[in-house]
Design an enzyme around this catalytic site. Structure first.
Site, mmCIF file in Angstrom:
data_model
loop_
_atom_site.group_PDB
_atom_site.id
_atom_site.type_symbol
_atom_site.label_atom_id
_atom_site.label_comp_id
_atom_site.label_asym_id
_atom_site.label_seq_id
_atom_site.Cartn_x
_atom_site.Cartn_y
_atom_site.Cartn_z
ATOM 1 N N LYS A 90 0.866 -1.178 0.000
ATOM 2 C CA LYS A 90 0.000 0.000 0.000
ATOM 3 C C LYS A 90 0.904 1.229 0.000
ATOM 4 C CE LYS A 90 -1.739 2.635 3.068
ATOM 5 N NZ LYS A 90 -1.665 3.915 2.304
ATOM 6 N N GLU A 107 10.388 1.243 10.275
ATOM 7 C CA GLU A 107 11.409 2.285 10.088
ATOM 8 C C GLU A 107 10.685 3.606 10.246
ATOM 9 O OE1 GLU A 107 13.071 5.276 8.704
ATOM 10 O OE2 GLU A 107 13.000 4.363 6.711
ATOM 11 N N CYS A 117 13.734 10.941 6.560
ATOM 12 C CA CYS A 117 13.793 10.520 7.971
ATOM 13 C C CYS A 117 15.208 10.593 8.527
ATOM 14 C CB CYS A 117 13.233 9.119 8.129
ATOM 15 S SG CYS A 117 14.042 7.888 7.094
ATOM 16 N N GLU A 120 10.728 16.403 14.798
ATOM 17 C CA GLU A 120 11.238 16.179 13.452
ATOM 18 C C GLU A 120 10.534 17.163 12.509
ATOM 19 O OE1 GLU A 120 12.052 12.442 10.442
ATOM 20 O OE2 GLU A 120 10.214 12.424 11.634
#
Length: 505
Positions: A195, A273, A307, A406
């Site tokens: 997906k 992750e 990331c 972040e």
């Protein structure tokens, strides 16, 4: 009337441009067939640079996801028994086709994600490297023969494929995040349902087209598309269906926690992750010019939407002013904002308006609390509503949200430090533990930082960590498991112990 005609002509030109992309697909891929949603509902994929519609794809729901899982489960019955050599051959052919179609794949990545075309080409090369690596690794997923404590008995440890893998991928690397996962699981003998992100499914469908051309048997690699409206219900099925053996997800920590909870209901294996908050640490002994060049790579790759992107710049007080000046100069010279298809552009749009809102909020809040933007700090409205300027913040405090969160955008936040102990405390004061970067010429210091930094990956004097060969992943709330390397394939296996006894009878 004139404006209306101009708009119509522009849309026709845009549509014609997209129709020329021969890998552009507008159907999902299930059990070797190009499929609509059961409901026949579709939704639009838009180019973030100008909001033009690239294509409409099926808006699949939970029942469609179930069909894809069933197809993958049926295919696993035979795929698991194919030889490693055969799986290697197929992966190699898929790699060859992706290499041959690099330019077409890159154009799709730029169209749906907005990143500059040169960067998209880099992503395709990076993504292809995983198919190449796992074509080789497929033949080296080995077991063990262990010396037995008993006479006339043998201990065998073998690795067997875990089954169907639900693969959920993000929008920031729509090709590489698929090949990194799918290459590994196919090498191990698993099948999957992918997906892709609601924003960027077209590259995944192009990858499916090339996989089909490479001879990947039906049901091995399935791609379902869904809008945000159905994402939660589809995700629930992908995590909880009994046929699924593992959930592999790259994305935010917040969503990762939700998926982890759903997986717990069936005691599913997970490979997560998740988000990062990478420190970029510069000591006085560092080659400052080199550190600055690497900082540009670590921060502005994909316009900060990565990331492993450097998020917190921790600069020793002795070199702070020099670093900040050099950073400002490089941003002015090298960060060229614009649509990804325009020659010379290095920073494209952010992926959507929510991302713009998040970045703007963090920067505005920091400035209101005493931080100062030496450059950037706002949206370039004349370019569009998603073009956020490359930004350099000073007078940042470690307590500010722009530092503790972040950012996932083109924002450099600089903080001074004076001692090694101080910078370690600041760097480790986060629940994120993905990537970190250290710049020093002191060998002892390099080893101390590598040991004491609480991150899954440490780059010494380098701003780019990722490759197919090393193990990629984080600790703490940045994830579980590893991708890339031989460990990436082993994530999709179960270790079986067999005791061979009665050998003297």
């Amino acid at each position: 009337m004139v404006l209306l005609r101009v708009g119509i002509i522009k849309n026709l030109i845009t549509s014609s441009q997209y129709r020329q992309m021969h890998l552009l697909k507008n159907l999902a891929y299930v059990n070797g067939e190009w499929a609509k949603a059961g409901s026949n509902v579709v939704y639009s994929i838009k180019n973030p640079a100008d909001d033009s519609v690239i294509a409409e794809v099926p808006d699949m729901d939970a029942s469609d996801a179930k069909c894809a899982i069933d197809a993958a489960a049926n295919a696993f019955v035979t795929w698991r028994w194919t030889t490693a050599k055969e799986r290697s051959r197929i992966l190699r052919k898929w790699y060859d086709l992706c290499e041959q179609n690099t330019e077409e794949l890159a154009k799709l990545v730029t169209a749906e994600s907005g990143k500059p075309l040169a960067e998209s080409r880099g992503e395709i090369a990076y993504g292809n490297s995983f198919l190449e690596w796992y074509a080789d690794t497929a033949r080296h997923i080995n077991g063990e023969i262990i010396p037995s404590p008993w006479p006339n008995k043998h201990i065998l440890m073998t690795r067997q494929p875990i089954g169907v893998v639900s693969v959920i991928t993000p929008w920031n690397f729509p090709f590489a995040m698929i090949t990194r996962k799918v290459g590994a699981l196919m090498a191990a003998g698993c099948t999957c349902v992918v997906k892709p992100s609601e924003d960027t499914p077209l590259t995944a469908l192009a990858a499916a087209e090339l996989a089909e051309q490479a001879g990947v048997p039906k049901g091995i690699f399935n791609v379902i598309t869904t809008s945000r409206k159905n994402a939660a219900s589809v995700g629930k099925v992908l995590c909880e269906d009994h046929a699924v053996g593992c959930i592999s997800f790259t994305g935010s920590t917040q969503v990762g926690k939700i998926l982890y909870g759903l997986a717990a209901n069936g005691i599913k294996k997970v490979a997560l992750e998740l988000g990062g908050n990478a420190p970029f640490i510069v000591f006085p002994s560092a080659d400052i010019e080199h550190a600055l060049d690497q900082a540009m790579l670590a921060k502005f790759r994909n316009n900060g939407q990565a990331c492993v992107g450097a998020n917190r710049f921790l600069i020793h007080e002795d070199v702070y002013d020099k670093f900040v000046k050099g950073m400002k100069d490089r941003i002015s010279d090298r960060c060229v904002l614009g649509p990804g298809t325009k020659e010379g552009v290095t920073c494209g749009p952010l992926i959507n308006l929510n991302q713009v809102k998040n970045v703007s909020k963090l920067v505005d809040e920091a400035i209101s609390q005493g931080a100062k933007a030496l450059i950037g700090g706002k949206v370039r409205k004349e370019l569009g509503d998603k073009f956020y300027e490359s930004t350099l913040l000073v007078n940042v405090k470690p307590s500010m949200s722009v530092f503790t969160n972040e950012v996932f955008g083109p924002v450099v936040s600089c903080v001074k430090f004076s001692t090694e102990e101080e910078v370690l405390k600041i760097a480790n004061s986060t629940r994120s533990g993905l990537a970190s970067y250290v710049f020093t010429k002191d060998l002892g210091q390099a080893f101390r930082m590598s040991t004491k930094l609480e991150f899954g990956m440490v780059g010494i004097n380098d701003g780019l960590l990722s490759a197919a060969e090393p193990a990629f992943g984080g600790i703490k709330e940045s994830g579980i498991g590893r991708e890339g390397s031989k460990h990436g394939a082993e994530e999709y296996t179960e270790l079986k112990y067999t005791l061979m006894s009665g050998l003297d009878k």
